[in-house]
Motif scaffolding. Structure first.
Motif, PDB file in Angstrom:
ATOM      1  N   PHE A  50       4.370   3.255   6.175  1.00  0.00           N
ATOM      2  CA  PHE A  50       4.536   4.201   5.067  1.00  0.00           C
ATOM      3  C   PHE A  50       3.308   4.102   4.170  1.00  0.00           C
ATOM      4  O   PHE A  50       3.057   3.060   3.562  1.00  0.00           O
ATOM      5  CB  PHE A  50       5.822   3.847   4.313  1.00  0.00           C
ATOM      6  CG  PHE A  50       6.008   4.530   2.977  1.00  0.00           C
ATOM      7  CD1 PHE A  50       5.675   5.858   2.791  1.00  0.00           C
ATOM      8  CD2 PHE A  50       6.548   3.833   1.908  1.00  0.00           C
ATOM      9  CE1 PHE A  50       5.862   6.474   1.571  1.00  0.00           C
ATOM     10  CE2 PHE A  50       6.747   4.425   0.681  1.00  0.00           C
ATOM     11  CZ  PHE A  50       6.404   5.764   0.512  1.00  0.00           C
ATOM     12  N   TYR A  51       2.554   5.175   4.103  1.00  0.00           N
ATOM     13  CA  TYR A  51       1.332   5.221   3.283  1.00  0.00           C
ATOM     14  C   TYR A  51       1.696   5.762   1.906  1.00  0.00           C
ATOM     15  O   TYR A  51       2.136   6.906   1.759  1.00  0.00           O
ATOM     16  CB  TYR A  51       0.276   6.101   3.946  1.00  0.00           C
ATOM     17  CG  TYR A  51      -0.249   5.536   5.250  1.00  0.00           C
ATOM     18  CD1 TYR A  51      -1.403   4.753   5.278  1.00  0.00           C
ATOM     19  CD2 TYR A  51       0.406   5.783   6.458  1.00  0.00           C
ATOM     20  CE1 TYR A  51      -1.893   4.222   6.479  1.00  0.00           C
ATOM     21  CE2 TYR A  51      -0.067   5.257   7.660  1.00  0.00           C
ATOM     22  CZ  TYR A  51      -1.208   4.489   7.653  1.00  0.00           C
ATOM     23  OH  TYR A  51      -1.688   3.972   8.839  1.00  0.00           O
ATOM     24  N   ASP A  52       1.507   4.919   0.897  1.00  0.00           N
ATOM     25  CA  ASP A  52       1.873   5.242  -0.476  1.00  0.00           C
ATOM     26  C   ASP A  52       0.643   5.075  -1.367  1.00  0.00           C
ATOM     27  O   ASP A  52      -0.322   4.399  -1.005  1.00  0.00           O
ATOM     28  CB  ASP A  52       3.000   4.306  -0.931  1.00  0.00           C
ATOM     29  CG  ASP A  52       3.707   4.761  -2.192  1.00  0.00           C
ATOM     30  OD1 ASP A  52       3.267   5.762  -2.798  1.00  0.00           O
ATOM     31  OD2 ASP A  52       4.688   4.109  -2.584  1.00  0.00           O
ATOM     32  N   THR A 106       5.698   2.249  -6.432  1.00  0.00           N
ATOM     33  CA  THR A 106       5.634   3.692  -6.234  1.00  0.00           C
ATOM     34  C   THR A 106       5.772   4.366  -7.586  1.00  0.00           C
ATOM     35  O   THR A 106       6.598   3.977  -8.407  1.00  0.00           O
ATOM     36  CB  THR A 106       6.764   4.148  -5.291  1.00  0.00           C
ATOM     37  OG1 THR A 106       6.608   3.493  -4.032  1.00  0.00           O
ATOM     38  CG2 THR A 106       6.743   5.650  -5.077  1.00  0.00           C
ATOM     39  N   PRO A 113       5.927  10.376  -2.769  1.00  0.00           N
ATOM     40  CA  PRO A 113       6.172   9.078  -2.148  1.00  0.00           C
ATOM     41  C   PRO A 113       7.534   8.481  -2.506  1.00  0.00           C
ATOM     42  O   PRO A 113       8.163   7.831  -1.663  1.00  0.00           O
ATOM     43  CB  PRO A 113       5.013   8.215  -2.680  1.00  0.00           C
ATOM     44  CG  PRO A 113       3.910   9.194  -2.900  1.00  0.00           C
ATOM     45  CD  PRO A 113       4.608  10.418  -3.424  1.00  0.00           C
ATOM     46  N   TRP A 114       8.003   8.705  -3.727  1.00  0.00           N
ATOM     47  CA  TRP A 114       9.332   8.210  -4.084  1.00  0.00           C
ATOM     48  C   TRP A 114      10.408   8.862  -3.209  1.00  0.00           C
ATOM     49  O   TRP A 114      11.381   8.216  -2.806  1.00  0.00           O
ATOM     50  CB  TRP A 114       9.651   8.452  -5.552  1.00  0.00           C
ATOM     51  CG  TRP A 114       9.498   7.260  -6.440  1.00  0.00           C
ATOM     52  CD1 TRP A 114       8.733   7.155  -7.572  1.00  0.00           C
ATOM     53  CD2 TRP A 114      10.134   5.978  -6.284  1.00  0.00           C
ATOM     54  NE1 TRP A 114       8.850   5.894  -8.115  1.00  0.00           N
ATOM     55  CE2 TRP A 114       9.703   5.150  -7.347  1.00  0.00           C
ATOM     56  CE3 TRP A 114      11.011   5.446  -5.350  1.00  0.00           C
ATOM     57  CZ2 TRP A 114      10.130   3.841  -7.505  1.00  0.00           C
ATOM     58  CZ3 TRP A 114      11.440   4.131  -5.487  1.00  0.00           C
ATOM     59  CH2 TRP A 114      11.000   3.346  -6.556  1.00  0.00           C
ATOM     60  N   THR A 136      10.156   9.765  -0.170  1.00  0.00           N
ATOM     61  CA  THR A 136      10.133   9.121   1.144  1.00  0.00           C
ATOM     62  C   THR A 136      10.640   7.689   1.071  1.00  0.00           C
ATOM     63  O   THR A 136      11.406   7.239   1.937  1.00  0.00           O
ATOM     64  CB  THR A 136       8.717   9.174   1.731  1.00  0.00           C
ATOM     65  OG1 THR A 136       8.372  10.545   1.966  1.00  0.00           O
ATOM     66  CG2 THR A 136       8.612   8.397   3.026  1.00  0.00           C
ATOM     67  N   ARG A 137      10.242   6.944   0.044  1.00  0.00           N
ATOM     68  CA  ARG A 137      10.712   5.558  -0.050  1.00  0.00           C
ATOM     69  C   ARG A 137      12.234   5.508  -0.215  1.00  0.00           C
ATOM     70  O   ARG A 137      12.919   4.700   0.430  1.00  0.00           O
ATOM     71  CB  ARG A 137      10.025   4.827  -1.214  1.00  0.00           C
ATOM     72  CG  ARG A 137      10.329   3.328  -1.226  1.00  0.00           C
ATOM     73  CD  ARG A 137       9.571   2.587  -2.304  1.00  0.00           C
ATOM     74  NE  ARG A 137       8.141   2.571  -2.115  1.00  0.00           N
ATOM     75  CZ  ARG A 137       7.492   1.742  -1.293  1.00  0.00           C
ATOM     76  NH1 ARG A 137       8.169   0.882  -0.548  1.00  0.00           N
ATOM     77  NH2 ARG A 137       6.182   1.791  -1.210  1.00  0.00           N
ATOM     78  N   THR A 188       4.727  -0.978   3.862  1.00  0.00           N
ATOM     79  CA  THR A 188       3.904  -0.103   3.035  1.00  0.00           C
ATOM     80  C   THR A 188       2.425  -0.413   3.195  1.00  0.00           C
ATOM     81  O   THR A 188       2.025  -1.574   3.142  1.00  0.00           O
ATOM     82  CB  THR A 188       4.288  -0.254   1.547  1.00  0.00           C
ATOM     83  OG1 THR A 188       5.689  -0.054   1.403  1.00  0.00           O
ATOM     84  CG2 THR A 188       3.520   0.739   0.680  1.00  0.00           C
ATOM     85  N   TRP A 201      -0.740   0.497   1.065  1.00  0.00           N
ATOM     86  CA  TRP A 201      -1.141   1.072  -0.211  1.00  0.00           C
ATOM     87  C   TRP A 201      -2.527   1.692  -0.083  1.00  0.00           C
ATOM     88  O   TRP A 201      -3.453   1.060   0.422  1.00  0.00           O
ATOM     89  CB  TRP A 201      -1.152   0.015  -1.303  1.00  0.00           C
ATOM     90  CG  TRP A 201       0.197  -0.592  -1.554  1.00  0.00           C
ATOM     91  CD1 TRP A 201       0.626  -1.829  -1.174  1.00  0.00           C
ATOM     92  CD2 TRP A 201       1.286   0.021  -2.249  1.00  0.00           C
ATOM     93  NE1 TRP A 201       1.922  -2.036  -1.584  1.00  0.00           N
ATOM     94  CE2 TRP A 201       2.363  -0.917  -2.240  1.00  0.00           C
ATOM     95  CE3 TRP A 201       1.475   1.257  -2.857  1.00  0.00           C
ATOM     96  CZ2 TRP A 201       3.585  -0.642  -2.836  1.00  0.00           C
ATOM     97  CZ3 TRP A 201       2.708   1.522  -3.450  1.00  0.00           C
ATOM     98  CH2 TRP A 201       3.736   0.589  -3.439  1.00  0.00           C
ATOM     99  N   PRO A 218       3.084  11.245   0.570  1.00  0.00           N
ATOM    100  CA  PRO A 218       3.132  10.220   1.610  1.00  0.00           C
ATOM    101  C   PRO A 218       2.682  10.717   2.978  1.00  0.00           C
ATOM    102  O   PRO A 218       2.622  11.917   3.241  1.00  0.00           O
ATOM    103  CB  PRO A 218       4.612   9.862   1.661  1.00  0.00           C
ATOM    104  CG  PRO A 218       5.279  11.190   1.385  1.00  0.00           C
ATOM    105  CD  PRO A 218       4.432  11.832   0.316  1.00  0.00           C
ATOM    106  N   SER A 226       6.685  15.084   2.626  1.00  0.00           N
ATOM    107  CA  SER A 226       7.905  14.335   2.310  1.00  0.00           C
ATOM    108  C   SER A 226       9.162  15.011   2.835  1.00  0.00           C
ATOM    109  O   SER A 226      10.085  14.334   3.319  1.00  0.00           O
ATOM    110  CB  SER A 226       8.014  14.098   0.797  1.00  0.00           C
ATOM    111  OG  SER A 226       7.926  15.327   0.083  1.00  0.00           O
TER     112      SER A 226
END
Length: 268
Positions: free
Chosen positions: A11-13, A22, A27-28, A30-31, A43, A45, A76, A90
């Motif tokens: 997961f690229y954030d 996050t 990105p939130w 997706t997380r 993750t 970053w 993301p 997302s």
């Protein structure tokens, strides 16, 4: 021999200041979706100035354009190492998670994809209008100069177009206006809708004691999409202003954030 990590989703954030967290809404989304589904991931970053290079290296095309037509790369992105799948949006990530990982909670109820997409777009529009209230974004201090230059380019084009928007869609930093706009969203959570003032409406029979989510006790992707923006405002507004937002509409927004706390873990 492959390790368990080889089967994870990457997961690229967007990297914040340390400790990493996050802070951007997409990105939130997706997380929260990954955590709710219980899918193993870790993750990666990415510093904001490096997002374009990372997406291009992965072969994931830009999913947005600036007002002047320039491709705009955002996060993301996920890379499912078990299938090789790369996705850089997302909403599409959420659809993929339900398809590839059908066990456990479902992000989309049957036949609701279109409705969810419409609600997601509505939520994005409401909160984007008031993003100027997020005056304490947790950028990595080492990259603040480069980030400011990026935003100046992006926002310059947006500002040039804002004069053509209806007054109720233009950027605004009024808490009063934000409360009123979120009142329209609150109607969906009261299971009412309609044109009456939301404070005067009452849920229909059967929904009086339901949970804080759109469908009652269990969240769906639409809830995550809204909560993602609330999480951004939580970390990026002055604390006293965030406490006001939490309390609006009978404390609805605070209850939603609190109810999703167990799925808000920042997994490295």
């Amino acid at each position: 021999m492959s390790s368990d990590r080889d089967k994870h989703i990457v997961f690229y954030d967007i990297a914040s200041r340390k400790p990493r967290t996050t802070f951007s809404p997409n990105p939130w989304k997706t997380r929260l979706a990954l955590n709710l589904k219980g899918v193993p991931y870790h993750t990666e970053w990415v510093q904001m100035p490096d997002i374009t290079a990372v997406r291009e290296q992965l072969g994931v095309p830009a999913n947005r354009t600036l007002p002047d037509g320039t491709p705009y790369h955002t996060l993301p992105v996920i890379h499912d190492l078990s299938t090789g799948k790369l996705i850089g949006d997302s909403f599409e990530i959420a659809l993929y998670l339900d398809s590839a990982y059908p066990d456990g909670p479902t992000l989309f109820r049957p036949f609701t994809t279109g409705l969810t997409a419409a609600f997601n777009a509505r939520v994005d529009g409401v909160f984007t209008r008031f993003a100027g209230l997020c005056t304490q974004m947790p950028f990595d201090p080492e990259f603040v100069g480069a980030i400011q230059a990026m935003f100046a380019k992006r926002l310059g084009g947006i500002a040039a177009m804002s004069s053509q928007q209806p007054a109720n869609e233009r950027p605004d930093t009024s808490l009063v206006a934000m409360e009123a706009a979120m009142g329209e969203l609150a109607k969906a959570y009261r299971h009412t809708g309609g044109t009456a003032e939301s404070q005067a409406q009452r849920p229909p029979p059967g929904h009086e004691t339901s949970g804080p989510f759109l469908d009652g006790d269990e969240p769906v992707y639409a809830d995550l999409a809204l909560a993602a923006w609330l999480k951004m405002f939580e970390i990026s507004m002055p604390p006293e202003e965030w406490q006001q937002v939490r309390s609006w509409h009978g404390g609805l927004w605070g209850r939603i954030v609190d109810a999703l706390e167990k799925w808000s873990e920042i997994k490295e």
